[in-house]
Design an enzyme around this catalytic site. Structure first.
Site, PDB file in Angstrom:
ATOM      1  N   LYS A 161     -32.927  11.140 -63.369  1.00 41.76           N
ATOM      2  CA  LYS A 161     -31.534  10.860 -63.712  1.00 41.76           C
ATOM      3  C   LYS A 161     -30.812  10.236 -62.517  1.00 41.76           C
ATOM      4  O   LYS A 161     -31.301  10.271 -61.389  1.00 41.76           O
ATOM      5  CB  LYS A 161     -30.831  12.140 -64.147  1.00 41.76           C
ATOM      6  CG  LYS A 161     -30.736  13.200 -63.058  1.00 41.76           C
ATOM      7  CD  LYS A 161     -30.096  14.480 -63.582  1.00 41.76           C
ATOM      8  CE  LYS A 161     -30.041  15.543 -62.489  1.00 41.76           C
ATOM      9  NZ  LYS A 161     -29.433  16.802 -62.971  1.00 41.76           N
ATOM     10  N   TYR A 199      -9.300  -0.643 -39.463  1.00 36.89           N
ATOM     11  CA  TYR A 199      -7.964  -0.537 -40.049  1.00 36.89           C
ATOM     12  C   TYR A 199      -7.163   0.557 -39.351  1.00 36.89           C
ATOM     13  O   TYR A 199      -7.664   1.646 -39.075  1.00 36.89           O
ATOM     14  CB  TYR A 199      -8.073  -0.216 -41.542  1.00 36.89           C
ATOM     15  CG  TYR A 199      -8.670  -1.343 -42.352  1.00 36.89           C
ATOM     16  CD1 TYR A 199      -7.970  -2.537 -42.544  1.00 36.89           C
ATOM     17  CD2 TYR A 199      -9.932  -1.216 -42.925  1.00 36.89           C
ATOM     18  CE1 TYR A 199      -8.515  -3.570 -43.274  1.00 36.89           C
ATOM     19  CE2 TYR A 199     -10.488  -2.242 -43.665  1.00 36.89           C
ATOM     20  CZ  TYR A 199      -9.769  -3.416 -43.840  1.00 36.89           C
ATOM     21  OH  TYR A 199     -10.321  -4.441 -44.569  1.00 36.89           O
TER      22      TYR A 199
END
Length: 374
Positions: free
Chosen positions: A35, A260
């Site tokens: 999965k 940033y």
């Protein structure tokens, strides 16, 4: 040059499966859990490798995942662990998939689709022994009504253990055994049982339950159990590594800001490398200022912020560093657990966030043949 590549180590996946076999012995079938894009390893590529080395069945979370496996030509039994929506019943029957049953409504949907197709459909019954999401309560009488749906063949009965410690796991197995006995009486045959996933196998519960199927996920990929009280079996090897390259080198003076908001400021002249990999690719933002990469065998700390498509590392003092050098993000001395600890999460969370669109390239075992990438 590809900016980021996921490498699958075929020998590691093979050896992890052998480690599991040393725990379980040769008898139970191995249902490999693939999965979430095979825990980030690549659904189709990893599934083919696992099958090549002895996995006999596969388990997925969703109908879409199961359909992708069928479309890739994989014909072995595939069990869908989450409930199938009503509009998916026809696909389950047509593609000869194995749905999980947690309620009568889903059972009736599959029964009607099987009647329309003139087929009998194998299904797995899930019992809820404490995880509290899918599955019938152990004492419910509804399960006995499945015997009347003659187009459904109960091929398996299973539970998801909640992994909360050895004593609790044993208690959950005992609850499951009682429920299974009632199901056998109602059906008149003994479906295959499976409950032992990675944590239960690592905890040694295979010595208590010699059931027909084991259902490992994390162990196949060389991952330690989420429960830190359960040690990982000896011999596990990471099945995945992640690399990029130096896209740009820049010499910055003392006092220069990087990232940033000026997330980092140099305290001395610094040589930085820009690496074209960021949080859009699955790199945790929490690695900024704490994580590292490997370049030419040396640690290079991640400085500044982790951007959407890039990160910056300090390569001051790394001899002969140059544009184009390989940057190892996961691999060598950097394992997935290091990332998980720094990001405050679990190793499976880290791996499943690696962007599915990135190419998965197989590092083959000697003399291996077949698919190399997907």
């Amino acid at each position: 040059m590809e900016r980021l590549r996921v490498h699958l180590n075929e020998a590691a996946l093979r050896d992890n499966l052998r480690t599991i076999r040393r725990l379980t012995g040769p008898e139970p079938a191995v249902m490999g859990v693939v999965k979430a894009n095979a825990y980030g390893h690549g659904l189709i590529t990893a599934s083919k490798l696992l099958i090549r080395h002895g996995v006999q069945q596969l388990a997925v979370a969703t109908l879409d995942e199961a359909c992708h496996l069928r479309d890739a030509g994989l014909l072995l039994p595939i069990t869908i662990l989450a409930p199938t929506p009503a509009d998916g019943a026809r696909e389950v029957v047509a593609r000869r998939l194995r749905a999980s049953l947690s309620d009568l409504a889903t059972a009736w949907d599959l029964h009607r689709a099987a009647v329309r197709h003139g087929q009998r459909v194998p299904v797995h019954i899930e019992i809820d022994t404490g995880l509290g999401r899918y599955g019938w309560p152990p004492a419910t009488a509804e399960i006995e009504r499945l015997a009347a749906l003659d187009r459904l063949v109960v091929a398996g009965v299973y539970t998801h253990l909640n992994g909360s410690g050895h004593a609790e796991l044993v208690d959950q197995l005992r609850v499951f055994e009682h429920a299974y006995a009632r199901i056998v009486t109602a059906l008149g045959h003994r479906p295959a049982r499976h409950a032992l996933a990675s944590t239960a196998l690592a905890a040694g519960l295979h010595d208590r339950t010699r059931w027909e199927i084991v259902r490992p996920g994390a162990l196949l990929y060389g991952l330690a159990p989420r429960d830190k009280s359960v040690p990982a079996p000896a011999g596990l090897r990471p099945g995945l590594s992640l690399t990029s390259y130096i896209q740009l080198l820049r010499s910055l003076p003392a006092g220069a800001s990087i990232g940033y908001g000026g997330a980092y400021r140099t305290s001395a002249p610094t040589l930085i490398a820009v690496v074209p990999a960021g949080f859009a690719d699955g790199i945790p933002r929490q690695l900024a200022g704490t994580g590292r990469v490997l370049i030419r065998g040396h640690d290079a700390p991640i400085i500044g912020s982790v951007g959407m498509s890039h990160l910056t590392v300090d390569v001051t003092g790394i001899p002969q560093v140059t544009v184009g050098d390989t940057v190892t993000l996961i691999g060598g001395s950097i394992d997935v657990q290091e990332w998980a600890d720094l990001a405050g999460t679990v190793n499976t969370d880290v791996l499943t966030r690696i962007a599915p669109a990135l190419p998965r390239t197989v590092i083959p075992t000697p003399h291996a043949r077949g698919e190399r990438s997907a």
